[in-house]
Design a protein around this motif. Structure first.
Motif, PDB file in Angstrom:
ATOM      1  N   PRO A  28       7.446   1.582   4.367  1.00 22.24           N
ATOM      2  CA  PRO A  28       7.245   1.900   5.794  1.00 22.24           C
ATOM      3  C   PRO A  28       8.182   1.076   6.679  1.00 22.24           C
ATOM      4  CG  PRO A  28       5.160   1.400   4.698  1.00 22.24           C
ATOM      5  CD  PRO A  28       6.221   1.106   3.708  1.00 22.24           C
ATOM      6  N   CYS A  56       8.800  10.106   1.664  1.00 21.37           N
ATOM      7  CA  CYS A  56       7.542   9.593   2.253  1.00 21.37           C
ATOM      8  C   CYS A  56       6.434  10.623   2.045  1.00 21.37           C
ATOM      9  CB  CYS A  56       7.757   9.323   3.741  1.00 21.37           C
ATOM     10  SG  CYS A  56       6.242   8.976   4.629  1.00 21.37           S
ATOM     11  N   LEU A  57       5.262  10.167   1.600  1.00 24.39           N
ATOM     12  CA  LEU A  57       4.151  11.092   1.354  1.00 24.39           C
ATOM     13  C   LEU A  57       3.354  11.411   2.619  1.00 24.39           C
ATOM     14  CD1 LEU A  57       4.328   9.129  -1.448  1.00 24.39           C
ATOM     15  CD2 LEU A  57       2.698  10.858  -2.140  1.00 24.39           C
ATOM     16  N   GLY A  58       3.620  10.672   3.688  1.00 21.43           N
ATOM     17  CA  GLY A  58       2.828  10.874   4.909  1.00 21.43           C
ATOM     18  C   GLY A  58       1.369  10.524   4.680  1.00 21.43           C
ATOM     19  N   CYS A  59       1.126   9.568   3.767  1.00 18.35           N
ATOM     20  CA  CYS A  59      -0.261   9.276   3.361  1.00 18.35           C
ATOM     21  C   CYS A  59      -0.993   8.390   4.366  1.00 18.35           C
ATOM     22  CB  CYS A  59      -0.265   8.617   1.994  1.00 18.35           C
ATOM     23  SG  CYS A  59       0.507   6.975   1.981  1.00 18.35           S
ATOM     24  N   MET A  60      -0.251   7.718   5.227  1.00 20.01           N
ATOM     25  CA  MET A  60      -0.782   6.863   6.299  1.00 20.01           C
ATOM     26  C   MET A  60      -1.494   5.602   5.789  1.00 20.01           C
ATOM     27  SD  MET A  60       0.349   8.402   8.848  1.00 20.01           S
ATOM     28  CE  MET A  60       1.452   9.712   8.431  1.00 20.01           C
ATOM     29  N   ALA A  61      -1.251   5.255   4.510  1.00 18.00           N
ATOM     30  CA  ALA A  61      -1.808   3.987   4.019  1.00 18.00           C
ATOM     31  C   ALA A  61      -1.203   2.831   4.814  1.00 18.00           C
ATOM     32  CB  ALA A  61      -1.508   3.826   2.533  1.00 18.00           C
ATOM     33  N   CYS A  62       0.042   2.998   5.256  1.00 18.84           N
ATOM     34  CA  CYS A  62       0.699   1.934   6.042  1.00 18.84           C
ATOM     35  C   CYS A  62       0.002   1.737   7.388  1.00 18.84           C
ATOM     36  CB  CYS A  62       2.190   2.240   6.228  1.00 18.84           C
ATOM     37  SG  CYS A  62       2.553   3.916   6.771  1.00 18.84           S
ATOM     38  N   TYR A 114       2.539   5.083  12.698  1.00 19.59           N
ATOM     39  CA  TYR A 114       3.587   5.684  11.870  1.00 19.59           C
ATOM     40  C   TYR A 114       3.486   7.222  11.870  1.00 19.59           C
ATOM     41  CZ  TYR A 114       6.506   6.549   7.786  1.00 19.59           C
ATOM     42  OH  TYR A 114       7.486   7.014   6.939  1.00 19.59           O
ATOM     43  N   ARG A 145      11.667   2.442   6.486  1.00 21.03           N
ATOM     44  CA  ARG A 145      11.806   3.747   7.159  1.00 21.03           C
ATOM     45  C   ARG A 145      11.798   3.563   8.682  1.00 21.03           C
ATOM     46  NH1 ARG A 145       8.121   5.714   2.557  1.00 21.03           N
ATOM     47  NH2 ARG A 145       9.651   6.672   1.167  1.00 21.03           N
ATOM     48  N   THR A 192       0.829  -1.221   0.000  1.00 21.47           N
ATOM     49  CA  THR A 192       0.000   0.000   0.000  1.00 21.47           C
ATOM     50  C   THR A 192       0.854   1.258   0.000  1.00 21.47           C
ATOM     51  OG1 THR A 192      -0.138   0.159   2.393  1.00 21.47           O
ATOM     52  CG2 THR A 192      -1.842  -1.139   1.333  1.00 21.47           C
ATOM     53  N   CYS A 193       2.164   1.090   0.094  1.00 19.69           N
ATOM     54  CA  CYS A 193       3.040   2.272   0.171  1.00 19.69           C
ATOM     55  C   CYS A 193       3.359   2.779  -1.238  1.00 19.69           C
ATOM     56  CB  CYS A 193       4.327   1.910   0.908  1.00 19.69           C
ATOM     57  SG  CYS A 193       5.495   3.286   0.904  1.00 19.69           S
ATOM     58  N   PRO A 194       2.972   4.014  -1.559  1.00 16.84           N
ATOM     59  CA  PRO A 194       3.177   4.508  -2.927  1.00 16.84           C
ATOM     60  C   PRO A 194       4.638   4.533  -3.353  1.00 16.84           C
ATOM     61  CG  PRO A 194       2.237   6.234  -1.520  1.00 16.84           C
ATOM     62  CD  PRO A 194       2.253   4.986  -0.716  1.00 16.84           C
ATOM     63  N   THR A 195       5.557   4.853  -2.441  1.00 20.32           N
ATOM     64  CA  THR A 195       6.962   4.935  -2.881  1.00 20.32           C
ATOM     65  C   THR A 195       7.539   3.536  -3.079  1.00 20.32           C
ATOM     66  OG1 THR A 195       7.659   5.227  -0.578  1.00 20.32           O
ATOM     67  CG2 THR A 195       7.445   7.201  -1.909  1.00 20.32           C
TER      68      THR A 195
END
Ligand code: SF4
Ligand code: SF4
Length: 429
Positions: free
Chosen positions: A42, A70-76, A86, A45, A28-31
């Motif tokens: 995640p 990191c986008l800080g999107c919190m999908a993780c 996270y 990191r 789920t992590c975009p990067t």
């Protein structure tokens, strides 16, 4: 080399140790999706944070690069079965980077300029005024590809620039709007920074719907920035200053709920309790403030059965989950519920709806290449559904998807769900 962390706002070891390295968060992590690099996942990191705490990694350029990406999107956070938090970990790591890492002068200047402008609506109005007359020229230059000779970050700024009109620059929403019919609640409205200028119509639609549903709406004129961009970028002291000021303003207003229609702002305002937890003067007020914060969709669902009649809008609506609403606040069903309450609306979700569109606060301005890739990936998934309208509850997502869609040759109507609801109640579509 500098140590990775000093003693101020260090990432907490007890939070890091909750990670059991299972890797469920990776898809789920975009990067990680873009580059397949462990240190841009995640898990990687979190491992780097641990290495930093144990002095096995220092504040090097490579260390900073993995956290900047990191986008800080919190999908993780959504994906993690072990409940790893996270959010505070990345905020504290970024706090250390912002205070202690010596960025290249150009990078430092660009970031300082963004933070000297975006959280200040007065300055933003002045900076955006040329867009009213030159917006068409900007569009023409972007479409012609002539801007490709400019640095990538400036290209991103031009592509993402919102549409503004004289009216949106000068209009203010009323400080007090009465409820239609008997009053159910008194609510405060966060006007936002970019929101109040480029998306003033979303604020007005929010007021219209809340009023139609029996809320008296107070939008204090002296409210400032909520500090979301600062918090997510690791400018923690700045975020705390904005938080104290906003708490003061809404405490004075004496409201039952504080309503937010921008996902990024709502998620940071719900975090004030933790942000000010170590400030004895403000900790209790911050906690009480956060407990009152609601996304507008949450607030309307909580109010109970709708009062205002919904008129039909026949449309296939692709609902895009903003990360700071879905992952950071867990608000997924309420906006869909509101959209489905409109007769004729067919609500659909694109593939990979858990993956960020690449907006992520200032990410699309400071990391334009991966942001553009993610934006186009999102736009392709949306295009596959042949939408009449796209609905999303974050101004950053709206600008990001608009820009990505334009590059792919789509010109979509992108609205906040509350705008569709407002149109339905007013019988306008
Ligand atoms: S916040 Fe988003 S980009 Fe950052 S590690 Fe988690 S999933 Fe990846
Ligand atoms: S899912 Fe949670 S526990 Fe597993 S690696 Fe990712 S952060 Fe760690």
């Amino acid at each position: 080399m500098e140590t990775a962390f000093d003693s101020v706002d260090r990432p907490a070891e007890r939070l890091i140790d909750k990670c059991v390295h299972c890797g469920f968060c990776l898809p789920t992590c975009p990067t990680y999706l873009l580059w397949g690099e462990e240190m841009d996942s995640p898990r990687g990191r979190i491992y780097l944070m641990k290495a930093g705490l144990e002095d096995r990694a220092g504040m090097s350029a490579a260390f900073v690069r993995h956290f900047d990406a990191c986008l800080g999107c919190m999908a993780c956070v959504t994906a993690c079965p072990s409940g790893v938090q996270y959010g505070p970990l990345i905020e504290q790591t970024r706090g250390q980077i912002e205070r202690r890492y010596d960025r290249r002068p150009g990078d430092r200047f660009f970031r300082a300029a963004l933070f000297a402008l975006i959280p200040h609506p007065g300055r933003l109005r002045i900076a955006m005024a040329p867009l009213v007359v030159l917006g068409w020229l900007n569009d023409a230059l972007v479409r012609s590809g002539m801007t490709r000779v400019l640095p990538r970050r400036i290209q991103a700024l031009l592509q993402l620039a919102p549409k503004v009109t004289w009216a949106s620059l000068v209009n203010r929403v009323p400080e007090r709007t009465a409820s239609a019919g008997s009053k159910r609640q008194t609510v405060g409205l966060l006007s936002g920074c970019v929101q109040r200028i480029a998306f003033a119509h979303v604020n007005q639609a929010t007021i219209n719907v809340l009023s139609a549903e029996g809320c008296e709406v107070i939008a204090p004129a002296d409210q400032g920035c909520c500090g979301a961009l600062s918090l997510h970028a690791g400018r923690l002291d700045e975020a705390r200053r904005y938080a104290r000021r906003l708490i003061e303003v809404f405490d004075r207003a004496g409201v039952d709920r504080i309503i937010v229609n921008a996902a990024g702002c709502g998620s940071s305002m719900k975090e004030y309790g933790e942000l000010l937890a170590h400030d004895p003067e403000w900790a209790d007020r911050a906690k009480a403030f956060s407990a009152k914060v609601r996304d507008v969709s949450e607030a309307l669902v909580e109010l109970g059965p709708a009062r205002a009649v919904r008129h039909p809008i026949p449309a296939r609506v692709v609902y895009h989950d903003a990360c700071h609403l879905a992952h950071a606040q867990g608000v997924r069903s309420q906006p869909r519920e509101l959209l489905k309450s409109i007769p004729g609306v067919d609500v659909v979700s694109p593939a990979e709806s858990d993956i960020c569109c690449g907006s992520a606060g200032i990410f699309n301005l400071v990391q334009p290449e991966p942001a553009a890739e993610l934006g186009e990936r999102k736009a392709r998934h949306i295009a596959a559904l042949e939408p009449d309208v796209i609905a999303t509850a974050n101004p950053g997502c709206t600008l990001q998807i608009t820009a990505a869609a334009a590059r792919l040759g789509h010109r979509w109507r992108i609205l906040h769900p509350i705008e569709l609801l407002d149109r339905s109640i007013r019988n306008e579509n």
